[in-house]
Motif scaffolding. Structure first.
Motif, mmCIF file in Angstrom:
data_model
loop_
_atom_site.group_PDB
_atom_site.id
_atom_site.type_symbol
_atom_site.label_atom_id
_atom_site.label_comp_id
_atom_site.label_asym_id
_atom_site.label_seq_id
_atom_site.Cartn_x
_atom_site.Cartn_y
_atom_site.Cartn_z
ATOM 1 N N ALA A 268 -30.549 1.638 -62.798
ATOM 2 C CA ALA A 268 -29.549 0.887 -63.544
ATOM 3 C C ALA A 268 -30.192 -0.259 -64.320
ATOM 4 O O ALA A 268 -31.355 -0.614 -64.113
ATOM 5 C CB ALA A 268 -28.473 0.367 -62.591
ATOM 6 N N GLY A 269 -29.401 -0.850 -65.193
ATOM 7 C CA GLY A 269 -29.915 -1.772 -66.189
ATOM 8 C C GLY A 269 -30.542 -3.039 -65.640
ATOM 9 O O GLY A 269 -30.149 -3.578 -64.600
ATOM 10 N N SER A 270 -31.559 -3.525 -66.354
ATOM 11 C CA SER A 270 -32.225 -4.814 -66.128
ATOM 12 C C SER A 270 -32.975 -4.901 -64.813
ATOM 13 O O SER A 270 -33.330 -5.992 -64.369
ATOM 14 C CB SER A 270 -31.208 -5.971 -66.221
ATOM 15 O OG SER A 270 -30.649 -6.014 -67.515
ATOM 16 N N THR A 271 -33.236 -3.770 -64.169
ATOM 17 C CA THR A 271 -34.059 -3.773 -62.964
ATOM 18 C C THR A 271 -35.531 -3.764 -63.352
ATOM 19 O O THR A 271 -35.920 -3.136 -64.338
ATOM 20 C CB THR A 271 -33.706 -2.571 -62.072
ATOM 21 O OG1 THR A 271 -32.492 -2.875 -61.375
ATOM 22 C CG2 THR A 271 -34.782 -2.248 -61.065
ATOM 23 N N ARG A 272 -36.328 -4.452 -62.569
ATOM 24 C CA ARG A 272 -37.769 -4.535 -62.809
ATOM 25 C C ARG A 272 -38.492 -3.876 -61.637
ATOM 26 O O ARG A 272 -38.300 -4.273 -60.484
ATOM 27 C CB ARG A 272 -38.220 -5.981 -62.973
ATOM 28 C CG ARG A 272 -37.530 -6.710 -64.115
ATOM 29 C CD ARG A 272 -37.967 -8.165 -64.209
ATOM 30 N NE ARG A 272 -39.355 -8.261 -64.651
ATOM 31 C CZ ARG A 272 -39.739 -8.351 -65.920
ATOM 32 N NH1 ARG A 272 -38.835 -8.351 -66.889
ATOM 33 N NH2 ARG A 272 -41.021 -8.458 -66.240
ATOM 34 N N ILE A 273 -39.331 -2.887 -61.951
ATOM 35 C CA ILE A 273 -40.089 -2.152 -60.942
ATOM 36 C C ILE A 273 -41.559 -2.462 -61.155
ATOM 37 O O ILE A 273 -42.064 -2.426 -62.283
ATOM 38 C CB ILE A 273 -39.817 -0.648 -61.054
ATOM 39 C CG1 ILE A 273 -38.332 -0.374 -60.797
ATOM 40 C CG2 ILE A 273 -40.685 0.147 -60.079
ATOM 41 C CD1 ILE A 273 -37.916 1.055 -61.034
ATOM 42 N N GLY A 274 -42.274 -2.736 -60.074
ATOM 43 C CA GLY A 274 -43.636 -3.198 -60.171
ATOM 44 C C GLY A 274 -44.652 -2.110 -60.441
ATOM 45 O O GLY A 274 -44.326 -0.977 -60.793
ATOM 46 N N ARG A 275 -45.916 -2.451 -60.240
ATOM 47 C CA ARG A 275 -47.038 -1.561 -60.495
ATOM 48 C C ARG A 275 -47.315 -0.709 -59.250
ATOM 49 O O ARG A 275 -47.066 -1.114 -58.131
ATOM 50 C CB ARG A 275 -48.278 -2.376 -60.861
ATOM 51 C CG ARG A 275 -48.085 -3.268 -62.062
ATOM 52 C CD ARG A 275 -49.205 -4.280 -62.232
ATOM 53 N NE ARG A 275 -50.462 -3.648 -62.620
ATOM 54 C CZ ARG A 275 -51.548 -3.624 -61.892
ATOM 55 N NH1 ARG A 275 -51.551 -4.184 -60.684
ATOM 56 N NH2 ARG A 275 -52.650 -3.050 -62.329
ATOM 57 N N TYR A 276 -47.836 0.495 -59.483
ATOM 58 C CA TYR A 276 -48.256 1.399 -58.413
ATOM 59 C C TYR A 276 -47.118 1.714 -57.437
ATOM 60 O O TYR A 276 -47.343 1.874 -56.240
ATOM 61 C CB TYR A 276 -49.459 0.832 -57.651
ATOM 62 C CG TYR A 276 -50.727 0.807 -58.463
ATOM 63 C CD1 TYR A 276 -51.467 1.964 -58.668
ATOM 64 C CD2 TYR A 276 -51.181 -0.383 -59.035
ATOM 65 C CE1 TYR A 276 -52.635 1.943 -59.421
ATOM 66 C CE2 TYR A 276 -52.339 -0.415 -59.795
ATOM 67 C CZ TYR A 276 -53.072 0.757 -59.985
ATOM 68 O OH TYR A 276 -54.222 0.741 -60.735
ATOM 69 N N CYS A 277 -45.920 1.816 -57.940
ATOM 70 C CA CYS A 277 -44.803 2.238 -57.105
ATOM 71 C C CYS A 277 -44.627 3.753 -57.208
ATOM 72 O O CYS A 277 -45.016 4.372 -58.211
ATOM 73 C CB CYS A 277 -43.513 1.543 -57.524
ATOM 74 S SG CYS A 277 -43.510 -0.229 -57.200
ATOM 75 N N MET A 278 -44.028 4.359 -56.171
ATOM 76 C CA MET A 278 -43.686 5.773 -56.177
ATOM 77 C C MET A 278 -42.237 5.915 -55.720
ATOM 78 O O MET A 278 -41.888 5.444 -54.627
ATOM 79 C CB MET A 278 -44.624 6.578 -55.281
ATOM 80 C CG MET A 278 -46.043 6.654 -55.805
ATOM 81 S SD MET A 278 -47.089 7.795 -54.862
ATOM 82 C CE MET A 278 -47.243 6.899 -53.315
ATOM 83 N N ILE A 279 -41.422 6.551 -56.554
ATOM 84 C CA ILE A 279 -40.000 6.697 -56.259
ATOM 85 C C ILE A 279 -39.694 8.188 -56.225
ATOM 86 O O ILE A 279 -39.847 8.893 -57.217
ATOM 87 C CB ILE A 279 -39.144 5.982 -57.313
ATOM 88 C CG1 ILE A 279 -39.519 4.488 -57.341
ATOM 89 C CG2 ILE A 279 -37.666 6.154 -57.015
ATOM 90 C CD1 ILE A 279 -38.861 3.712 -58.449
ATOM 91 N N ALA A 280 -39.272 8.669 -55.073
ATOM 92 C CA ALA A 280 -39.060 10.102 -54.884
ATOM 93 C C ALA A 280 -37.711 10.548 -55.441
ATOM 94 O O ALA A 280 -36.839 9.731 -55.755
ATOM 95 C CB ALA A 280 -39.179 10.455 -53.402
ATOM 96 N N GLY A 281 -37.539 11.859 -55.538
ATOM 97 C CA GLY A 281 -36.456 12.466 -56.287
ATOM 98 C C GLY A 281 -35.058 12.103 -55.814
ATOM 99 O O GLY A 281 -34.812 11.872 -54.630
ATOM 100 N N ALA A 282 -34.137 12.065 -56.780
ATOM 101 C CA ALA A 282 -32.704 11.869 -56.552
ATOM 102 C C ALA A 282 -32.369 10.508 -55.959
ATOM 103 O O ALA A 282 -31.285 10.327 -55.410
ATOM 104 C CB ALA A 282 -32.138 12.990 -55.686
ATOM 105 N N SER A 283 -33.268 9.550 -56.055
ATOM 106 C CA SER A 283 -32.963 8.198 -55.595
ATOM 107 C C SER A 283 -32.173 7.455 -56.672
ATOM 108 O O SER A 283 -32.285 7.750 -57.862
ATOM 109 C CB SER A 283 -34.259 7.433 -55.286
ATOM 110 O OG SER A 283 -34.933 8.007 -54.183
ATOM 111 N N GLY A 284 -31.372 6.495 -56.219
ATOM 112 C CA GLY A 284 -30.613 5.663 -57.134
ATOM 113 C C GLY A 284 -30.960 4.205 -56.922
ATOM 114 O O GLY A 284 -31.016 3.732 -55.777
#
Length: 347
Positions: A268-284
């Motif tokens: 969703a909007g205006s979220t900041r995600i850092g470096r070297y992150c891994m986000i697996a499938g179908a996550s919200g």
């Protein structure tokens, strides 16, 4: 025939000696350096002339029976290898590097196809390729070595740096910037309006989206992925960001360098995600959050709060046999009653 089928060589690939391959990969060779491989294959389907690999221990039983000419593997699996062995610390990484030697992209064909439309006010480097039915709008700048595939739309004032590849039917909105060597797969839309609405006397009023999208170098954007333009500031992806298919990145999201996001994730909007992150499938991931560097989010997780400590996070519930899951649901429904009864009980 698909790579790894164990049949005929991959079209356009060249055979390489096992000794040369070992040197290129920094592997320790156990076997005849003059043996030659001309294609990749799985352990189960490999035949003579094929290179296979073993990374997942679940496939180790297939190693003893493989007909491959050579196998990439770790030292711990060497005793079971019936052919030439390329011993490495990380077989999967070495396999990736080996596949690069077999992969063959079509040569770039510089120029503008007769059935493409390029606005006179666009600037296209002579070393770029503009494919059939592609549209390049006014003010766009296309760098050397860029391939704009069939049916792509490059919006006004967009900028594509050297060696960018738009495969087919990619749409770039106004002002979108792609860094060097970035790859965008079919159907991706980068720079569409973000989802901004305000209620006005019972009706929605659209909030104008005035920003754009800036993507760094060496990124990869999967098929049918959508990245919305910013409302005021830009939506930004750093260098070496990898998005799988059907990922939704909302307006004004910022994603740090070297982060990888699997399919069907929504941010969703205006979220900041850092470096070297891994986000697996179908996550919200909810809006206006901060996720620090080096965070792993497991599949089907819902993130509603900021994460300030590196580590692994998850909330997805794994599948269970139906009867067991039904019993769990019944017990969940009883929790409130049990909680209230316990509060009423004398102490």
């Amino acid at each position: 025939m698909a790579a790894g089928s164990g049949g005929d060589p991959v079209a356009g690939s060249d055979a390489i000696s096992v000794g040369e391959l070992a040197e290129a990969l920094g592997a320790r060779l156990v076997g005849d350096p003059d043996e030659r491989v001309d294609r990749p294959a799985t352990l189960a389907t490999a035949g003579p002339g094929a290179l296979a690999f073993l990374s997942n221990p679940a496939y180790r039983p297939q190693l003893k029976e493989t007909r491959a000419t050579a196998v990439l593997l770790a030292e711990s699996a060497l005793d079971d290898c019936p052919c030439a062995a390329l011993v490495v610390d990380d077989p999967y990484l070495a396999w990736c590097m080996a596949l690069e030697r077999f992969a063959r992209e079509p040569d770039l064909d510089p120029g503008i196809h007769d059935r493409a439309h390029v606005d006179p006010e666009a600037r296209v480097d002579p070393g770029a390729e503009i494919g059939p039915m592609a549209v390049v709008e006014a003010g766009a700048r296309i760098g050397a070595g860029v391939r704009v595939g069939p049916g792509c739309v490059v919006g006004r004032d967009a900028r594509l740096e050297r060696d960018v590849r738009l495969t087919a039917n990619v749409t770039l909105g106004p002002g979108v910037q792609l860094g060097e060597r970035t790859i965008v797969h079919p159907g991706a839309v980068i720079g569409a309006d973000g989802f901004g609405l305000a209620m006005d006397q019972g009706h929605w009023r659209k909030v104008p989206q005035l920003g754009t999208v800036r993507i760094g170098a060496d990124c990869e954007i999967g098929a049918n992925t959508t990245i919305d333009r910013g409302a005021i500031d830009d939506t930004v992806l750093g260098d070496d960001v990898r998005l799988d298919n059907q990922v939704q990145v909302a307006h004004n999201v910022v994603i740090g360098d070297h982060t990888a996001i699997a399919g069907c994730v929504g941010i969703a909007g205006s979220t900041r995600i850092g470096r070297y992150c891994m986000i697996a499938g179908a996550s919200g991931i909810g809006g206006h959050l901060e996720i620090c560097d080096h965070v792993v989010i497991t599949a089907m997780s819902t993130v509603l709060d900021s994460i300030s400590e590196p580590g692994q996070y998850g909330s997805g519930i794994p599948a269970r046999p139906l009867r067991a899951w039904q019993r769990t649901l019944v017990r969940l429904g009883q929790l409130e009653r049990l909680f209230r009864s316990r509060r009423r009980a004398p102490r």
